[in-house]
Write a protein that holds these residues in place. Sequence first.
Motif, PDB file in Angstrom:
ATOM      1  N   THR A 157     -13.205   6.214   1.118  1.00  0.00           N
ATOM      2  CA  THR A 157     -12.743   5.356   0.027  1.00  0.00           C
ATOM      3  C   THR A 157     -13.616   5.558  -1.194  1.00  0.00           C
ATOM      4  O   THR A 157     -14.830   5.782  -1.089  1.00  0.00           O
ATOM      5  CB  THR A 157     -12.764   3.880   0.445  1.00  0.00           C
ATOM      6  OG1 THR A 157     -14.100   3.516   0.840  1.00  0.00           O
ATOM      7  CG2 THR A 157     -11.802   3.640   1.607  1.00  0.00           C
ATOM      8  N   LEU A 158     -12.954   5.468  -2.365  1.00  0.00           N
ATOM      9  CA  LEU A 158     -13.672   5.659  -3.629  1.00  0.00           C
ATOM     10  C   LEU A 158     -13.189   4.641  -4.656  1.00  0.00           C
ATOM     11  O   LEU A 158     -11.996   4.325  -4.721  1.00  0.00           O
ATOM     12  CB  LEU A 158     -13.439   7.052  -4.220  1.00  0.00           C
ATOM     13  CG  LEU A 158     -13.957   8.270  -3.480  1.00  0.00           C
ATOM     14  CD1 LEU A 158     -12.864   8.834  -2.593  1.00  0.00           C
ATOM     15  CD2 LEU A 158     -14.421   9.323  -4.483  1.00  0.00           C
TER      16      LEU A 158
ATOM     17  N   LEU B 250      -8.764   3.605  -3.744  1.00  0.00           N
ATOM     18  CA  LEU B 250      -8.386   4.953  -3.351  1.00  0.00           C
ATOM     19  C   LEU B 250      -9.037   5.347  -2.028  1.00  0.00           C
ATOM     20  O   LEU B 250     -10.235   5.110  -1.818  1.00  0.00           O
ATOM     21  CB  LEU B 250      -8.790   5.956  -4.437  1.00  0.00           C
ATOM     22  CG  LEU B 250      -8.483   7.431  -4.157  1.00  0.00           C
ATOM     23  CD1 LEU B 250      -6.971   7.664  -4.079  1.00  0.00           C
ATOM     24  CD2 LEU B 250      -9.105   8.329  -5.226  1.00  0.00           C
ATOM     25  N   ALA B 251      -8.213   5.955  -1.152  1.00  0.00           N
ATOM     26  CA  ALA B 251      -8.720   6.480   0.113  1.00  0.00           C
ATOM     27  C   ALA B 251      -8.180   7.891   0.300  1.00  0.00           C
ATOM     28  O   ALA B 251      -7.000   8.148   0.044  1.00  0.00           O
ATOM     29  CB  ALA B 251      -8.320   5.577   1.274  1.00  0.00           C
TER      30      ALA B 251
ATOM     31  N   TRP C 109      -3.164   4.529  -1.732  1.00  0.00           N
ATOM     32  CA  TRP C 109      -3.425   3.771  -2.957  1.00  0.00           C
ATOM     33  C   TRP C 109      -3.221   2.286  -2.654  1.00  0.00           C
ATOM     34  O   TRP C 109      -2.163   1.865  -2.223  1.00  0.00           O
ATOM     35  CB  TRP C 109      -2.498   4.233  -4.068  1.00  0.00           C
ATOM     36  CG  TRP C 109      -2.734   3.577  -5.407  1.00  0.00           C
ATOM     37  CD1 TRP C 109      -1.875   2.764  -6.071  1.00  0.00           C
ATOM     38  CD2 TRP C 109      -3.886   3.700  -6.216  1.00  0.00           C
ATOM     39  NE1 TRP C 109      -2.424   2.369  -7.268  1.00  0.00           N
ATOM     40  CE2 TRP C 109      -3.680   2.942  -7.386  1.00  0.00           C
ATOM     41  CE3 TRP C 109      -5.100   4.388  -6.078  1.00  0.00           C
ATOM     42  CZ2 TRP C 109      -4.608   2.835  -8.404  1.00  0.00           C
ATOM     43  CZ3 TRP C 109      -6.032   4.286  -7.095  1.00  0.00           C
ATOM     44  CH2 TRP C 109      -5.796   3.534  -8.249  1.00  0.00           C
ATOM     45  N   ASP C 110      -4.290   1.509  -2.893  1.00  0.00           N
ATOM     46  CA  ASP C 110      -4.293   0.091  -2.538  1.00  0.00           C
ATOM     47  C   ASP C 110      -4.769  -0.725  -3.737  1.00  0.00           C
ATOM     48  O   ASP C 110      -5.869  -1.291  -3.729  1.00  0.00           O
ATOM     49  CB  ASP C 110      -5.215  -0.117  -1.320  1.00  0.00           C
ATOM     50  CG  ASP C 110      -5.203  -1.551  -0.812  1.00  0.00           C
ATOM     51  OD1 ASP C 110      -4.325  -2.324  -1.234  1.00  0.00           O
ATOM     52  OD2 ASP C 110      -6.083  -1.896  -0.008  1.00  0.00           O
ATOM     53  N   PRO C 111      -3.935  -0.824  -4.791  1.00  0.00           N
ATOM     54  CA  PRO C 111      -4.395  -1.501  -6.006  1.00  0.00           C
ATOM     55  C   PRO C 111      -4.521  -3.011  -5.862  1.00  0.00           C
ATOM     56  O   PRO C 111      -5.182  -3.658  -6.698  1.00  0.00           O
ATOM     57  CB  PRO C 111      -3.310  -1.143  -7.025  1.00  0.00           C
ATOM     58  CG  PRO C 111      -2.082  -0.935  -6.210  1.00  0.00           C
ATOM     59  CD  PRO C 111      -2.552  -0.320  -4.919  1.00  0.00           C
ATOM     60  N   HIS C 112      -3.909  -3.599  -4.833  1.00  0.00           N
ATOM     61  CA  HIS C 112      -3.940  -5.052  -4.669  1.00  0.00           C
ATOM     62  C   HIS C 112      -4.946  -5.504  -3.615  1.00  0.00           C
ATOM     63  O   HIS C 112      -4.977  -6.688  -3.250  1.00  0.00           O
ATOM     64  CB  HIS C 112      -2.540  -5.550  -4.308  1.00  0.00           C
ATOM     65  CG  HIS C 112      -1.479  -5.096  -5.258  1.00  0.00           C
ATOM     66  ND1 HIS C 112      -1.419  -5.532  -6.565  1.00  0.00           N
ATOM     67  CD2 HIS C 112      -0.453  -4.217  -5.102  1.00  0.00           C
ATOM     68  CE1 HIS C 112      -0.378  -4.953  -7.174  1.00  0.00           C
ATOM     69  NE2 HIS C 112       0.206  -4.147  -6.309  1.00  0.00           N
TER      70      HIS C 112
ATOM     71  N   VAL D  21       0.867  -1.176   0.000  1.00  0.00           N
ATOM     72  CA  VAL D  21       0.000   0.000   0.000  1.00  0.00           C
ATOM     73  C   VAL D  21       0.900   1.220   0.000  1.00  0.00           C
ATOM     74  O   VAL D  21       1.860   1.285   0.775  1.00  0.00           O
ATOM     75  CB  VAL D  21      -0.926   0.010   1.238  1.00  0.00           C
ATOM     76  CG1 VAL D  21      -1.777   1.285   1.254  1.00  0.00           C
ATOM     77  CG2 VAL D  21      -1.811  -1.220   1.236  1.00  0.00           C
ATOM     78  N   VAL D  22       0.628   2.187  -0.875  1.00  0.00           N
ATOM     79  CA  VAL D  22       1.481   3.371  -0.955  1.00  0.00           C
ATOM     80  C   VAL D  22       0.643   4.614  -0.678  1.00  0.00           C
ATOM     81  O   VAL D  22      -0.596   4.603  -0.784  1.00  0.00           O
ATOM     82  CB  VAL D  22       2.165   3.479  -2.339  1.00  0.00           C
ATOM     83  CG1 VAL D  22       3.153   2.343  -2.533  1.00  0.00           C
ATOM     84  CG2 VAL D  22       1.133   3.494  -3.468  1.00  0.00           C
ATOM     85  N   TYR D  23       1.341   5.688  -0.347  1.00  0.00           N
ATOM     86  CA  TYR D  23       0.692   6.935   0.038  1.00  0.00           C
ATOM     87  C   TYR D  23       1.276   8.084  -0.776  1.00  0.00           C
ATOM     88  O   TYR D  23       2.372   7.991  -1.332  1.00  0.00           O
ATOM     89  CB  TYR D  23       0.893   7.204   1.539  1.00  0.00           C
ATOM     90  CG  TYR D  23       0.325   6.128   2.426  1.00  0.00           C
ATOM     91  CD1 TYR D  23      -0.949   6.257   2.974  1.00  0.00           C
ATOM     92  CD2 TYR D  23       1.052   4.974   2.705  1.00  0.00           C
ATOM     93  CE1 TYR D  23      -1.483   5.267   3.792  1.00  0.00           C
ATOM     94  CE2 TYR D  23       0.524   3.981   3.513  1.00  0.00           C
ATOM     95  CZ  TYR D  23      -0.743   4.122   4.053  1.00  0.00           C
ATOM     96  OH  TYR D  23      -1.273   3.128   4.853  1.00  0.00           O
ATOM     97  N   THR D  24       0.539   9.183  -0.817  1.00  0.00           N
ATOM     98  CA  THR D  24       1.049  10.366  -1.498  1.00  0.00           C
ATOM     99  C   THR D  24       2.310  10.850  -0.801  1.00  0.00           C
ATOM    100  O   THR D  24       2.401  10.859   0.432  1.00  0.00           O
ATOM    101  CB  THR D  24       0.000  11.490  -1.486  1.00  0.00           C
ATOM    102  OG1 THR D  24      -0.534  11.617  -0.160  1.00  0.00           O
ATOM    103  CG2 THR D  24      -1.121  11.206  -2.454  1.00  0.00           C
TER     104      THR D  24
END
Length: 429
Positions: free
Chosen positions: A331-332, A317-318, A306-309, A288-291
């Motif tokens: 979350t969207l 997206l959160a 960002w949690d694409p997995h 999970v990565v962040y801005t």
Amino acid sequence: MRRFLDMLTSRRTSIALMAFIAVCGALGAWIPQSSSSTAEIVASWEARNPAVAGIADALGLREIFSSWWFVTVLAVFAAALTVATLRMFSSAAQRRDAVARKPRTEISGAAIERVAERARATGFREQRRAGSTRVFVRHGMGLWAPAILHVGLLVALVSGGIALALTRSAIADFSQGEIRMPGDDYYAVEDPADAPEVGVPLRFDGMKVENWPQGGLKEVVATLSVLDGTEDWTPRTVSINHPLRLRGHTIYAQPGEFGDAAFLVFTAEDGTEYPVRMEFVYAEAGEVVYTAEPLTIGGVALEGRWDPHGVRGPVPLALRLAGDDAVEPVTLAEGETATVAGLEVEYSFTGQWARFIIQKEPGILALLLGFAVIGAGSIMLYAWIPRVLVVEETAEGVCYSWYAARMPGSYLPELAEMLGANLRQGEDA
């Protein structure tokens, strides 16, 4: 003058110069250089190294490779290499002609014509004949190998210095499908008055990422399409290890400067719309990565996850107010609309983003040529070990002198075969 040249080409001077260049290279790799670093990279480095940042600015370490003192050291090193190379050519010529080698070991009863016949049969070529003295050489090209190797080093050093001093760099930022036209603004540029310009439209088509089985990036390949004189786009690839050469420019893929982006439209209470690209660095499986930095919209600072997995949940997206850990993020999914910190946000679509370094590098072809010459010299150095046999006829037989560039003991059987005599290792050199 001779004493000065001896000092310039001494091993101590060479080691000192190479050590200085190596230290500068290490500093240039650690301290972000203005020619290849974005504002975000500089800010992040300064935040991690606040004490060193002031020293770097005071000493001009932001532009090491184009500084006058670094270029001066390169010039001194080039001068030392030039003198050393000329001396090596002179030494190779003397060894080829055996100018400094006088036959001194005598073999009674030997006939010089029989020695010459056996030398030619062994693969030696007669180099010259001066009266009763005859010179035979095998793998004579190897005599020039150290000099040729130094020529490659000299060409690489001079062309590299020219490239460092005159290279102009800029960073181009792309969203997937975005086209950059000639003259468009760059994301960052080293010298706005002398920015590099490829001169043709470029389109970023996307990136493919390959990971190692145990995790970690193995290769990143981006596709940049070029519109060059026709109506059709020509796809070209660029990776971290294989930059793209295009119209006298080199385009590099930046490691760590690519990933996914959420394209969002924020709407404030007064109806003002803010279309933005919220970018995230590439997330490996299970990550999970962040801005990297908060995104400010209408005076409101937001951060994203960002949690694409699907590590935290099915929605990638959160969003939440920056620094507000007490509030659960909103979350969207793609196409959804929500309200975050008083702003209405629509998640329009997902795409890739990437940044590329575009450089105009005078001297880069000569640099590659220098590396090729270094390779050729290295092959010559180890594939063609030269040997020189000097023989002179005497009243009782022949006198000989023998030279091998390396491992002379290994070639004593060859020498014995030519002379027709039993030899002991170290008997002649």
